[in-house]
Design a protein around this motif. Structure first.
Motif, PDB file in Angstrom:
ATOM      1  N   GLY A  80      19.645  36.038  32.974  1.00  0.00           N
ATOM      2  CA  GLY A  80      19.584  34.626  33.311  1.00  0.00           C
ATOM      3  C   GLY A  80      20.547  34.132  34.356  1.00  0.00           C
ATOM      4  N   ARG A  81      21.634  34.857  34.592  1.00  0.00           N
ATOM      5  CA  ARG A  81      22.605  34.382  35.569  1.00  0.00           C
ATOM      6  C   ARG A  81      21.974  34.167  36.931  1.00  0.00           C
ATOM      7  NH1 ARG A  81      23.897  37.325  39.976  1.00  0.00           N
ATOM      8  NH2 ARG A  81      24.501  39.151  38.759  1.00  0.00           N
ATOM      9  N   GLU A  82      21.100  35.080  37.351  1.00  0.00           N
ATOM     10  CA  GLU A  82      20.488  34.967  38.675  1.00  0.00           C
ATOM     11  C   GLU A  82      19.623  33.712  38.801  1.00  0.00           C
ATOM     12  OE1 GLU A  82      20.788  39.403  37.605  1.00  0.00           O
ATOM     13  OE2 GLU A  82      20.277  37.533  36.618  1.00  0.00           O
ATOM     14  N   GLY A  83      18.893  33.363  37.723  1.00  0.00           N
ATOM     15  CA  GLY A  83      18.077  32.154  37.740  1.00  0.00           C
ATOM     16  C   GLY A  83      18.927  30.907  37.877  1.00  0.00           C
ATOM     17  N   LEU A  84      20.041  30.867  37.157  1.00  0.00           N
ATOM     18  CA  LEU A  84      20.952  29.726  37.279  1.00  0.00           C
ATOM     19  C   LEU A  84      21.492  29.614  38.702  1.00  0.00           C
ATOM     20  CD1 LEU A  84      23.049  29.987  33.986  1.00  0.00           C
ATOM     21  CD2 LEU A  84      21.518  28.106  34.625  1.00  0.00           C
ATOM     22  N   GLN A  85      21.785  30.755  39.320  1.00  0.00           N
ATOM     23  CA  GLN A  85      22.318  30.705  40.675  1.00  0.00           C
ATOM     24  C   GLN A  85      21.286  30.190  41.676  1.00  0.00           C
ATOM     25  OE1 GLN A  85      24.081  34.817  40.721  1.00  0.00           O
ATOM     26  NE2 GLN A  85      25.838  33.719  41.543  1.00  0.00           N
ATOM     27  N   GLU A  86      20.012  30.463  41.431  1.00  0.00           N
ATOM     28  CA  GLU A  86      18.973  29.895  42.298  1.00  0.00           C
ATOM     29  C   GLU A  86      18.870  28.381  42.108  1.00  0.00           C
ATOM     30  OE1 GLU A  86      15.134  31.611  42.110  1.00  0.00           O
ATOM     31  OE2 GLU A  86      15.808  33.641  42.561  1.00  0.00           O
ATOM     32  N   LEU A  87      18.973  27.942  40.871  1.00  0.00           N
ATOM     33  CA  LEU A  87      18.731  26.547  40.558  1.00  0.00           C
ATOM     34  C   LEU A  87      19.890  25.624  40.921  1.00  0.00           C
ATOM     35  CD1 LEU A  87      17.071  26.946  37.046  1.00  0.00           C
ATOM     36  CD2 LEU A  87      15.949  26.074  39.108  1.00  0.00           C
ATOM     37  N   LEU A  88      21.107  26.153  40.906  1.00  0.00           N
ATOM     38  CA  LEU A  88      22.292  25.305  41.010  1.00  0.00           C
ATOM     39  C   LEU A  88      23.052  25.535  42.309  1.00  0.00           C
ATOM     40  CD1 LEU A  88      23.652  25.833  37.370  1.00  0.00           C
ATOM     41  CD2 LEU A  88      22.069  24.063  38.183  1.00  0.00           C
ATOM     42  N   THR A 219      27.862  29.851  45.371  1.00  0.00           N
ATOM     43  CA  THR A 219      26.836  30.862  45.599  1.00  0.00           C
ATOM     44  C   THR A 219      26.191  30.717  46.980  1.00  0.00           C
ATOM     45  OG1 THR A 219      26.347  30.806  43.241  1.00  0.00           O
ATOM     46  CG2 THR A 219      24.719  31.849  44.662  1.00  0.00           C
ATOM     47  N   SER A 220      26.068  31.836  47.681  1.00  0.00           N
ATOM     48  CA  SER A 220      25.350  31.839  48.946  1.00  0.00           C
ATOM     49  C   SER A 220      23.876  31.527  48.700  1.00  0.00           C
ATOM     50  CB  SER A 220      25.469  33.210  49.617  1.00  0.00           C
ATOM     51  OG  SER A 220      24.622  33.289  50.744  1.00  0.00           O
ATOM     52  N   LYS A 221      23.315  30.661  49.541  1.00  0.00           N
ATOM     53  CA  LYS A 221      21.909  30.278  49.408  1.00  0.00           C
ATOM     54  C   LYS A 221      21.038  30.841  50.536  1.00  0.00           C
ATOM     55  CE  LYS A 221      22.190  27.706  45.722  1.00  0.00           C
ATOM     56  NZ  LYS A 221      21.413  28.020  44.498  1.00  0.00           N
ATOM     57  N   ILE A 222      21.568  31.798  51.267  1.00  0.00           N
ATOM     58  CA  ILE A 222      20.844  32.239  52.453  1.00  0.00           C
ATOM     59  C   ILE A 222      19.675  33.171  52.133  1.00  0.00           C
ATOM     60  CG2 ILE A 222      22.292  34.280  52.922  1.00  0.00           C
ATOM     61  CD1 ILE A 222      22.091  33.541  55.903  1.00  0.00           C
ATOM     62  N   ARG A 223      19.719  33.912  51.005  1.00  0.00           N
ATOM     63  CA  ARG A 223      18.674  34.900  50.763  1.00  0.00           C
ATOM     64  C   ARG A 223      18.408  35.080  49.269  1.00  0.00           C
ATOM     65  NH1 ARG A 223      20.909  38.501  53.625  1.00  0.00           N
ATOM     66  NH2 ARG A 223      19.870  37.893  55.577  1.00  0.00           N
ATOM     67  N   THR A 224      19.228  35.899  48.610  1.00  0.00           N
ATOM     68  CA  THR A 224      18.958  36.297  47.227  1.00  0.00           C
ATOM     69  C   THR A 224      18.870  35.116  46.281  1.00  0.00           C
ATOM     70  OG1 THR A 224      20.161  38.356  47.659  1.00  0.00           O
ATOM     71  CG2 THR A 224      19.730  37.804  45.358  1.00  0.00           C
ATOM     72  N   TYR A 225      19.787  34.160  46.409  1.00  0.00           N
ATOM     73  CA  TYR A 225      19.842  33.036  45.483  1.00  0.00           C
ATOM     74  C   TYR A 225      19.426  31.721  46.141  1.00  0.00           C
ATOM     75  CZ  TYR A 225      22.420  36.594  42.994  1.00  0.00           C
ATOM     76  OH  TYR A 225      22.794  37.779  42.392  1.00  0.00           O
ATOM     77  N   ALA A 226      18.521  31.829  47.125  1.00  0.00           N
ATOM     78  CA  ALA A 226      17.960  30.606  47.714  1.00  0.00           C
ATOM     79  C   ALA A 226      17.240  29.801  46.643  1.00  0.00           C
ATOM     80  CB  ALA A 226      16.994  30.982  48.830  1.00  0.00           C
ATOM     81  N   ARG A 227      17.140  28.507  46.867  1.00  0.00           N
ATOM     82  CA  ARG A 227      16.480  27.649  45.885  1.00  0.00           C
ATOM     83  C   ARG A 227      15.026  28.091  45.686  1.00  0.00           C
ATOM     84  NH1 ARG A 227      19.841  24.499  48.783  1.00  0.00           N
ATOM     85  NH2 ARG A 227      21.381  23.287  47.622  1.00  0.00           N
ATOM     86  N   PRO A 228      14.494  27.901  44.478  1.00  0.00           N
ATOM     87  CA  PRO A 228      13.102  28.286  44.214  1.00  0.00           C
ATOM     88  C   PRO A 228      12.142  27.574  45.160  1.00  0.00           C
ATOM     89  CG  PRO A 228      14.234  27.749  42.170  1.00  0.00           C
ATOM     90  CD  PRO A 228      15.148  27.339  43.275  1.00  0.00           C
ATOM     91  N   ARG A 229      11.116  28.261  45.587  1.00  0.00           N
ATOM     92  CA  ARG A 229      10.094  27.645  46.441  1.00  0.00           C
ATOM     93  C   ARG A 229       9.270  26.661  45.628  1.00  0.00           C
ATOM     94  NH1 ARG A 229       6.581  31.920  49.478  1.00  0.00           N
ATOM     95  NH2 ARG A 229       5.987  30.022  50.601  1.00  0.00           N
ATOM     96  N   ALA A 230       8.816  25.607  46.283  1.00  0.00           N
ATOM     97  CA  ALA A 230       7.981  24.606  45.623  1.00  0.00           C
ATOM     98  C   ALA A 230       6.615  25.210  45.300  1.00  0.00           C
ATOM     99  CB  ALA A 230       7.824  23.380  46.513  1.00  0.00           C
ATOM    100  N   LYS A 231       6.242  25.162  44.044  1.00  0.00           N
ATOM    101  CA  LYS A 231       4.934  25.670  43.627  1.00  0.00           C
ATOM    102  C   LYS A 231       4.620  25.142  42.234  1.00  0.00           C
ATOM    103  CE  LYS A 231       6.379  29.838  44.140  1.00  0.00           C
ATOM    104  NZ  LYS A 231       6.464  31.321  44.249  1.00  0.00           N
ATOM    105  N   THR A 232       3.359  25.241  41.864  1.00  0.00           N
ATOM    106  CA  THR A 232       2.937  24.810  40.542  1.00  0.00           C
ATOM    107  C   THR A 232       3.050  25.969  39.553  1.00  0.00           C
ATOM    108  OG1 THR A 232       1.394  23.210  41.460  1.00  0.00           O
ATOM    109  CG2 THR A 232       1.023  23.908  39.172  1.00  0.00           C
ATOM    110  N   ILE A 233       3.767  25.729  38.455  1.00  0.00           N
ATOM    111  CA  ILE A 233       3.870  26.701  37.379  1.00  0.00           C
ATOM    112  C   ILE A 233       3.388  26.017  36.110  1.00  0.00           C
ATOM    113  CG2 ILE A 233       5.394  28.199  36.036  1.00  0.00           C
ATOM    114  CD1 ILE A 233       7.154  28.447  38.470  1.00  0.00           C
ATOM    115  N   THR A 234       2.282  26.440  35.588  1.00  0.00           N
ATOM    116  CA  THR A 234       1.638  25.755  34.461  1.00  0.00           C
ATOM    117  C   THR A 234       2.488  25.833  33.199  1.00  0.00           C
ATOM    118  OG1 THR A 234      -0.527  26.315  35.376  1.00  0.00           O
ATOM    119  CG2 THR A 234      -0.449  25.654  33.051  1.00  0.00           C
ATOM    120  N   ALA A 235       2.767  24.669  32.606  1.00  0.00           N
ATOM    121  CA  ALA A 235       3.461  24.550  31.324  1.00  0.00           C
ATOM    122  C   ALA A 235       4.873  25.133  31.355  1.00  0.00           C
ATOM    123  CB  ALA A 235       2.644  25.195  30.212  1.00  0.00           C
ATOM    124  N   TRP A 236       5.473  25.170  32.516  1.00  0.00           N
ATOM    125  CA  TRP A 236       6.847  25.678  32.627  1.00  0.00           C
ATOM    126  C   TRP A 236       7.798  24.739  31.910  1.00  0.00           C
ATOM    127  CZ3 TRP A 236       9.476  29.778  33.260  1.00  0.00           C
ATOM    128  CH2 TRP A 236      10.759  29.793  33.810  1.00  0.00           C
TER     129      TRP A 236
END
Length: 248
Positions: A80-88, A219-236
């Protein structure tokens, strides 16, 4: 500064123990806020529970509406750490990596003493993924479940000391890392009994988070931990908490 310290399981008593240790480690002026996930397992002791906890931790952090400066994920070997780094945008520090980094600064090799045998491969994998596995002499299990560690601190210390001595004598470990959030606060007793430095991940993560903030780094946002791309995720389940500009 304010640091969110997030328990990976839903045991409120463990959240409080983690909060107390984090607060003891924090510098004057650092505000520690401990969070318990809204949903998930009462203890995390395997991959299924770890993946569930990863989603629960992200959900809990994104639901927190007050300002904060850093996040500590208080689960040893968990996902989960990687997901938090993308989001924050703020620094995210995992207690697994924090403990190992500190151990590498004070000894040539370290061993991790964790809860159950089934968690050993998971911790080994997380350390390797973080580039910290080469100096890990061993990951050994105490044989006590997460909730057992909390229920019997005296018995937990005895079990940890027994396994830590094996790591020192047989694996040539020079430093011991406590490999479970439920072991937080036991490091002084284990160190006194073994004669080697013992590293607590919660305290280490808080101090490293403070250091990152003091250095003005995140956290660097240039590549690995860039913010999530905008997309539809059903029931997320996180959808309702994510600001529109960071929607996924």
């Amino acid at each position: 500064m304010r640091i969110l310290v997030v328990n990976v399981n839903t045991a409120a008593s463990m959240t409080e123990a983690i909060r107390a240790r984090a607060a003891r480690a924090a510098a004057p002026g650092t505000d520690i806020v401990a969070l318990t996930p809204f949903f998930g397992p009462e203890s995390v002791e395997g991959n299924l529970e770890s993946y569930l906890a990863a989603v629960a931790v992200m959900d809990r952090v994104l639901a927190y509406t007050e300002p904060y400066d850093a996040v500590v994920q208080a689960g040893f070997g968990e996902h989960g750490r990687e997901g938090l780094q993308e989001l924050l945008d703020v620094p995210v520090v995992d207690i697994t990596e924090a403990a190992a980094h500190i151990a590498c600064l004070i000894g040539r090799s370290y061993s991790v003493v964790t809860s159950l045998e089934r968690t050993v491969p998971q911790i080994e994998d997380r350390l390797k993924l973080a580039g910290l596995g080469e100096r890990c002499a061993s990951v050994r299990a105490s044989g006590l479940g997460v909730l057992e560690l909390e229920a019997d601190p005296g018995g937990a210390v005895d079990a940890i000391v027994r396994v830590a001595r094996q790591a020192i004598e047989q694996d040539r470990a020079e430093v011991i890392c406590l490999g479970c959030g439920g072991m937080t606060g036991l490091e002084e007793k284990v160190a006194a009994a073994t004669g080697v430095p013992v590293v607590d991940g919660v305290a280490s993560a808080v101090k490293l988070a403070e250091a990152l903030l003091g250095l003005g780094l995140s956290t660097s946002k240039i590549r690995t931990y860039a913010r999530p791309r905008a997309k539809t995720i059903t029931a997320w389940p996180l959808h309702q908490h994510i600001p529109q500009e960071n929607a996924i």
